[in-house]
Design a protein around this motif. Structure first.
Motif, PDB file in Angstrom:
ATOM      1  N   ARG A 197      -0.315   8.732  -4.636  1.00 50.76           N
ATOM      2  CA  ARG A 197      -1.255   9.778  -4.230  1.00 50.76           C
ATOM      3  C   ARG A 197      -0.513  11.058  -3.869  1.00 50.76           C
ATOM      4  O   ARG A 197      -0.959  12.168  -4.207  1.00 50.76           O
ATOM      5  CB  ARG A 197      -2.082   9.279  -3.046  1.00 50.76           C
ATOM      6  CG  ARG A 197      -3.199  10.247  -2.661  1.00 50.76           C
ATOM      7  CD  ARG A 197      -4.181   9.627  -1.692  1.00 50.76           C
ATOM      8  NE  ARG A 197      -3.546   9.242  -0.444  1.00 50.76           N
ATOM      9  CZ  ARG A 197      -3.344   7.993  -0.057  1.00 50.76           C
ATOM     10  NH1 ARG A 197      -3.736   7.004  -0.851  1.00 50.76           N
ATOM     11  NH2 ARG A 197      -2.768   7.721   1.094  1.00 50.76           N
ATOM     12  N   ILE A 198       0.643  10.929  -3.204  1.00 47.68           N
ATOM     13  CA  ILE A 198       1.434  12.104  -2.845  1.00 47.68           C
ATOM     14  C   ILE A 198       1.953  12.815  -4.086  1.00 47.68           C
ATOM     15  O   ILE A 198       2.033  14.048  -4.139  1.00 47.68           O
ATOM     16  CB  ILE A 198       2.610  11.677  -1.934  1.00 47.68           C
ATOM     17  CG1 ILE A 198       2.076  11.215  -0.572  1.00 47.68           C
ATOM     18  CG2 ILE A 198       3.603  12.828  -1.740  1.00 47.68           C
ATOM     19  CD1 ILE A 198       3.130  10.615   0.324  1.00 47.68           C
ATOM     20  N   ARG A 210       0.815  -1.211   0.000  1.00 50.60           N
ATOM     21  CA  ARG A 210       0.000   0.000   0.000  1.00 50.60           C
ATOM     22  C   ARG A 210       0.851   1.265   0.000  1.00 50.60           C
ATOM     23  O   ARG A 210       0.346   2.353  -0.272  1.00 50.60           O
ATOM     24  CB  ARG A 210      -0.946  -0.010   1.196  1.00 50.60           C
ATOM     25  CG  ARG A 210      -2.022  -1.094   1.103  1.00 50.60           C
ATOM     26  CD  ARG A 210      -2.925  -1.107   2.325  1.00 50.60           C
ATOM     27  NE  ARG A 210      -3.935  -2.133   2.215  1.00 50.60           N
ATOM     28  CZ  ARG A 210      -5.137  -1.942   1.673  1.00 50.60           C
ATOM     29  NH1 ARG A 210      -5.456  -0.755   1.201  1.00 50.60           N
ATOM     30  NH2 ARG A 210      -6.011  -2.936   1.614  1.00 50.60           N
ATOM     31  N   GLY A 211       2.126   1.120   0.341  1.00 47.75           N
ATOM     32  CA  GLY A 211       3.011   2.284   0.274  1.00 47.75           C
ATOM     33  C   GLY A 211       3.141   2.825  -1.140  1.00 47.75           C
ATOM     34  O   GLY A 211       3.329   4.033  -1.346  1.00 47.75           O
ATOM     35  N   LYS A 261      -7.431   8.619  -8.159  1.00 50.73           N
ATOM     36  CA  LYS A 261      -7.723   7.215  -7.878  1.00 50.73           C
ATOM     37  C   LYS A 261      -7.696   6.366  -9.130  1.00 50.73           C
ATOM     38  O   LYS A 261      -7.193   5.233  -9.118  1.00 50.73           O
ATOM     39  CB  LYS A 261      -9.095   7.098  -7.197  1.00 50.73           C
ATOM     40  CG  LYS A 261      -9.392   5.708  -6.673  1.00 50.73           C
ATOM     41  CD  LYS A 261     -10.612   5.702  -5.777  1.00 50.73           C
ATOM     42  CE  LYS A 261     -10.816   4.326  -5.160  1.00 50.73           C
ATOM     43  NZ  LYS A 261     -11.988   4.291  -4.244  1.00 50.73           N
ATOM     44  N   ASP A 317       0.721   2.885  -3.314  1.00 50.41           N
ATOM     45  CA  ASP A 317      -0.487   3.679  -3.554  1.00 50.41           C
ATOM     46  C   ASP A 317      -0.368   5.037  -2.885  1.00 50.41           C
ATOM     47  O   ASP A 317      -0.745   6.064  -3.462  1.00 50.41           O
ATOM     48  CB  ASP A 317      -1.705   2.918  -3.021  1.00 50.41           C
ATOM     49  CG  ASP A 317      -3.011   3.633  -3.350  1.00 50.41           C
ATOM     50  OD1 ASP A 317      -3.420   3.598  -4.523  1.00 50.41           O
ATOM     51  OD2 ASP A 317      -3.614   4.225  -2.426  1.00 50.41           O
ATOM     52  N   ARG A 318       0.181   5.076  -1.667  1.00 44.79           N
ATOM     53  CA  ARG A 318       0.363   6.354  -0.972  1.00 44.79           C
ATOM     54  C   ARG A 318       1.369   7.231  -1.704  1.00 44.79           C
ATOM     55  O   ARG A 318       1.171   8.448  -1.824  1.00 44.79           O
ATOM     56  CB  ARG A 318       0.825   6.103   0.464  1.00 44.79           C
ATOM     57  CG  ARG A 318      -0.253   5.519   1.368  1.00 44.79           C
ATOM     58  CD  ARG A 318       0.145   5.612   2.830  1.00 44.79           C
ATOM     59  NE  ARG A 318       1.329   4.782   3.097  1.00 44.79           N
ATOM     60  CZ  ARG A 318       1.255   3.511   3.470  1.00 44.79           C
ATOM     61  NH1 ARG A 318       0.067   2.921   3.605  1.00 44.79           N
ATOM     62  NH2 ARG A 318       2.355   2.829   3.716  1.00 44.79           N
ATOM     63  N   ARG A 329      -4.138   5.725 -10.109  1.00 40.03           N
ATOM     64  CA  ARG A 329      -3.482   4.771  -9.205  1.00 40.03           C
ATOM     65  C   ARG A 329      -3.918   3.349  -9.517  1.00 40.03           C
ATOM     66  O   ARG A 329      -3.121   2.408  -9.464  1.00 40.03           O
ATOM     67  CB  ARG A 329      -3.788   5.116  -7.744  1.00 40.03           C
ATOM     68  CG  ARG A 329      -3.267   6.474  -7.302  1.00 40.03           C
ATOM     69  CD  ARG A 329      -3.191   6.602  -5.797  1.00 40.03           C
ATOM     70  NE  ARG A 329      -4.459   6.331  -5.134  1.00 40.03           N
ATOM     71  CZ  ARG A 329      -5.396   7.245  -4.911  1.00 40.03           C
ATOM     72  NH1 ARG A 329      -5.220   8.496  -5.332  1.00 40.03           N
ATOM     73  NH2 ARG A 329      -6.516   6.937  -4.281  1.00 40.03           N
TER      74      ARG A 329
END
Length: 267
Positions: free
Chosen positions: A167-168, A160-161, A173, A163-164, A176
């Motif tokens: 996003r940063i 999930r890192g 969405k 995805d973060r 991603r």
């Protein structure tokens, strides 16, 4: 001791390979025999039995089986991806119960599912759906657990890192999902779709209850032929089906990396 263990291992491997390949060799030899008697003499082998596969008796069921398998693979892929995403990635309430429900068809014998679907359609007065529509729906029910489980395995290993980080960096969405999530779950999705295609193409227990005249799949056509005769044509059909399935697996591997799922990675 190590040499003894190694010898036992190689002996066991040789026995397993022989157990798998010897029946295939017999079927191939039978498909090349000049008569109903299996001949192991290559000088007598003939391809005339394969010529009979070009008749409408075999081509029509084959094309129908391929069409159904393609539709089932596509529907199972989409539904399995969405289901696994909601349960594993989004972790909707009751995700464990939902996953158990999605995998429940695996615990029911296919013959029971076939009878249940026929009774269900009869009770609703939808006997007209018997045939291709019912076959597609039944095969999707059968194949969906495989796709869902394989995609869920890929999603469970998703970092999930990533995805973060996306996003940063300003990715929305959809971006991603398109550029981060899908490439990682693609091996699991493609392996599940491959299983769905093979399961649908070779299915007998469900299909035998749901086919109707004019909508006969290849496995059912083989069973109908066996009721009257056992000849090298059957061996030729099996060999041709095996080659087709191997070609389909090779195609899926080239498209998305079927074997990457076995190694827990992506391609």
């Amino acid at each position: 001791m190590n040499r003894l263990t190694s010898a036992i291992f190689w002996l066991a491997l040789a026995l397993v390979l022989a157990f798998i390949t010897l029946p295939l060799i017999v079927v191939i030899a039978a498909s090349l025999s000049p008569s109903s008697e299996i001949s192991l003499d290559p000088a007598q082998w003939t391809l005339r039995w394969y010529g009979e596969l070009s008749s409408a008796r075999w081509i029509d069921p084959f094309l129908l089986s391929v069409r159904i398998a393609v539709i089932v693979a596509a529907l199972s892929g989409v539904l399995g991806l969405l289901a696994a995403y909601a349960v594993i990635h989004e972790r909707v309430p009751g995700s464990e119960a939902i996953m158990s429900f999605l995998l429940a068809p695996l615990s029911v014998p296919q013959i029971v599912k076939g009878v249940a679907i026929v009774l269900f359609l009869s009770q609703l007065g939808l006997q007209g759906f018997l045939g291709t529509p019912a076959l597609i729906a039944a095969h999707v029910v059968l194949a969906l657990p495989f796709v869902t489980r394989m995609v869920a395995t890929s999603l469970a290993n998703f970092d999930r890192g990533l995805d973060r980080a996306a996003r940063i960096l300003g990715a929305n969405k959809f971006q991603r999902l398109r550029y981060v999530l899908l490439p990682i779950v693609k091996p699991g999705l493609l392996s599940g779709v491959t299983f769905a295609f093979i399961i649908s193409f070779n299915n007998i227990p469900l299909s035998v209850f749901l086919v109707r005249p004019g909508d006969t799949t290849l496995p059912i056509a083989v069973i109908n032929h066996l009721e009257y005769s056992l000849d090298p044509v059957m061996a030729a059909v099996n060999v041709a089906s095996m080659v087709f399935i191997l070609a389909a697996i090779f195609l899926f591997e080239k498209i998305g990396g079927f074997s990457a799922q076995l190694h827990g990675g992506s391609k």
